[in-house]
Write a protein that holds these residues in place. Structure first.
Motif, short mmCIF file in Angstrom:
data_model
loop_
_atom_site.label_atom_id
_atom_site.label_comp_id
_atom_site.label_asym_id
_atom_site.label_seq_id
_atom_site.Cartn_x
_atom_site.Cartn_y
_atom_site.Cartn_z
N MET A 1 21.50 -23.11 -13.22
CA MET A 1 22.57 -22.29 -12.67
C MET A 1 22.45 -22.16 -11.16
SD MET A 1 25.16 -20.46 -13.55
CE MET A 1 26.18 -19.17 -12.96
N GLY A 2 21.23 -22.00 -10.68
CA GLY A 2 21.03 -21.83 -9.24
C GLY A 2 21.38 -23.08 -8.45
N PHE A 3 21.05 -24.26 -9.03
CA PHE A 3 21.38 -25.51 -8.35
C PHE A 3 22.88 -25.75 -8.33
CE2 PHE A 3 16.89 -26.54 -9.20
CZ PHE A 3 16.51 -26.92 -7.92
N SER A 4 23.58 -25.30 -9.36
CA SER A 4 25.03 -25.46 -9.38
C SER A 4 25.69 -24.63 -8.28
CB SER A 4 25.59 -25.04 -10.74
OG SER A 4 25.07 -25.86 -11.75
N ILE A 5 25.19 -23.42 -8.10
CA ILE A 5 25.72 -22.57 -7.03
C ILE A 5 25.39 -23.17 -5.66
CG2 ILE A 5 25.53 -20.29 -5.94
CD1 ILE A 5 25.10 -19.18 -8.80
N PHE A 62 22.86 -34.36 -1.41
CA PHE A 62 22.45 -35.49 -2.24
C PHE A 62 21.23 -35.14 -3.08
CE2 PHE A 62 20.04 -39.44 -2.85
CZ PHE A 62 20.98 -40.16 -3.56
N ALA A 63 20.25 -34.44 -2.48
CA ALA A 63 19.05 -34.04 -3.21
C ALA A 63 19.40 -33.10 -4.37
CB ALA A 63 18.05 -33.38 -2.26
N ILE A 64 20.34 -32.19 -4.15
CA ILE A 64 20.75 -31.28 -5.21
C ILE A 64 21.41 -32.05 -6.35
CG2 ILE A 64 22.33 -29.39 -5.78
CD1 ILE A 64 21.80 -28.29 -2.97
N ILE A 65 22.22 -33.07 -6.01
CA ILE A 65 22.85 -33.90 -7.03
C ILE A 65 21.79 -34.59 -7.88
CG2 ILE A 65 24.25 -35.99 -7.39
CD1 ILE A 65 26.01 -33.73 -6.66
N VAL A 66 20.77 -35.13 -7.22
CA VAL A 66 19.70 -35.82 -7.95
C VAL A 66 18.95 -34.84 -8.85
CG1 VAL A 66 17.50 -37.05 -7.66
CG2 VAL A 66 19.46 -37.66 -6.24
N LEU A 68 20.01 -32.02 -10.12
CA LEU A 68 20.88 -31.63 -11.25
C LEU A 68 20.94 -32.74 -12.29
CD1 LEU A 68 23.85 -29.75 -9.56
CD2 LEU A 68 22.24 -28.84 -11.22
N GLY A 69 21.00 -33.99 -11.85
CA GLY A 69 21.01 -35.11 -12.78
C GLY A 69 19.73 -35.19 -13.60
N VAL A 70 18.59 -34.99 -12.94
CA VAL A 70 17.31 -35.01 -13.64
C VAL A 70 17.22 -33.85 -14.62
CG1 VAL A 70 14.82 -34.74 -13.33
CG2 VAL A 70 16.11 -36.28 -11.84
N MET A 72 19.66 -32.30 -16.11
CA MET A 72 20.56 -32.53 -17.23
C MET A 72 19.96 -33.54 -18.20
SD MET A 72 24.32 -32.52 -15.45
CE MET A 72 25.12 -33.06 -16.94
N LYS A 73 19.27 -34.54 -17.67
CA LYS A 73 18.67 -35.55 -18.54
C LYS A 73 17.48 -34.97 -19.30
CE LYS A 73 17.29 -40.30 -18.57
NZ LYS A 73 18.16 -41.43 -18.37
N VAL A 74 16.71 -34.10 -18.67
CA VAL A 74 15.53 -33.51 -19.31
C VAL A 74 15.93 -32.51 -20.40
CG1 VAL A 74 13.56 -31.97 -18.89
CG2 VAL A 74 14.01 -33.88 -17.36
N THR A 75 16.97 -31.75 -20.16
CA THR A 75 17.35 -30.71 -21.11
C THR A 75 18.11 -31.24 -22.33
OG1 THR A 75 19.38 -30.23 -19.87
CG2 THR A 75 17.43 -28.90 -19.38
N THR A 76 18.60 -32.49 -22.27
CA THR A 76 19.33 -33.01 -23.44
C THR A 76 18.46 -33.82 -24.35
OG1 THR A 76 20.06 -34.95 -22.19
CG2 THR A 76 21.56 -33.07 -22.29
#
Length: 76
Positions: A1-5, A62-66, A68-70, A72-76
């Motif tokens: 949530m924090g990274f999305s904000i 860009f770092a925040i995008i990376v 968030l991608g990591v 999302m991959k770890v939590t699924t």
């Protein structure tokens, strides 16, 4: 949530910083008022600093995008 904000905040900052740059002539920048003199980009030092800040904000974005991608991959 924090990274999305943080992504939303840095996206907004990136847009504002790009819009603050002086237009280099022609194109869409003149259409939206880039051809007029701006009090923000009056000196070359201010323009250079604005460019540096824009690059730093872009790298953080860009770092925040990376991250968030990591996440999302770890939590699924």
């Amino acid at each position: 949530m924090g990274f999305s904000i943080a992504l939303l905040v840095f996206s907004g900052l990136g847009v504002l910083l790009v819009l603050m740059h002086k237009g280099k002539g022609g194109g869409l920048s003149d259409m939206f008022g880039g051809g007029m003199q701006s009090s923000v980009g009056g000196s070359s030092v201010a323009e250079r600093n604005l460019s540096r800040i824009t690059v730093v904000i872009g790298l953080i974005w860009f770092a925040i995008i990376v991250v968030l991608g990591v996440l999302m991959k770890v939590t699924t």
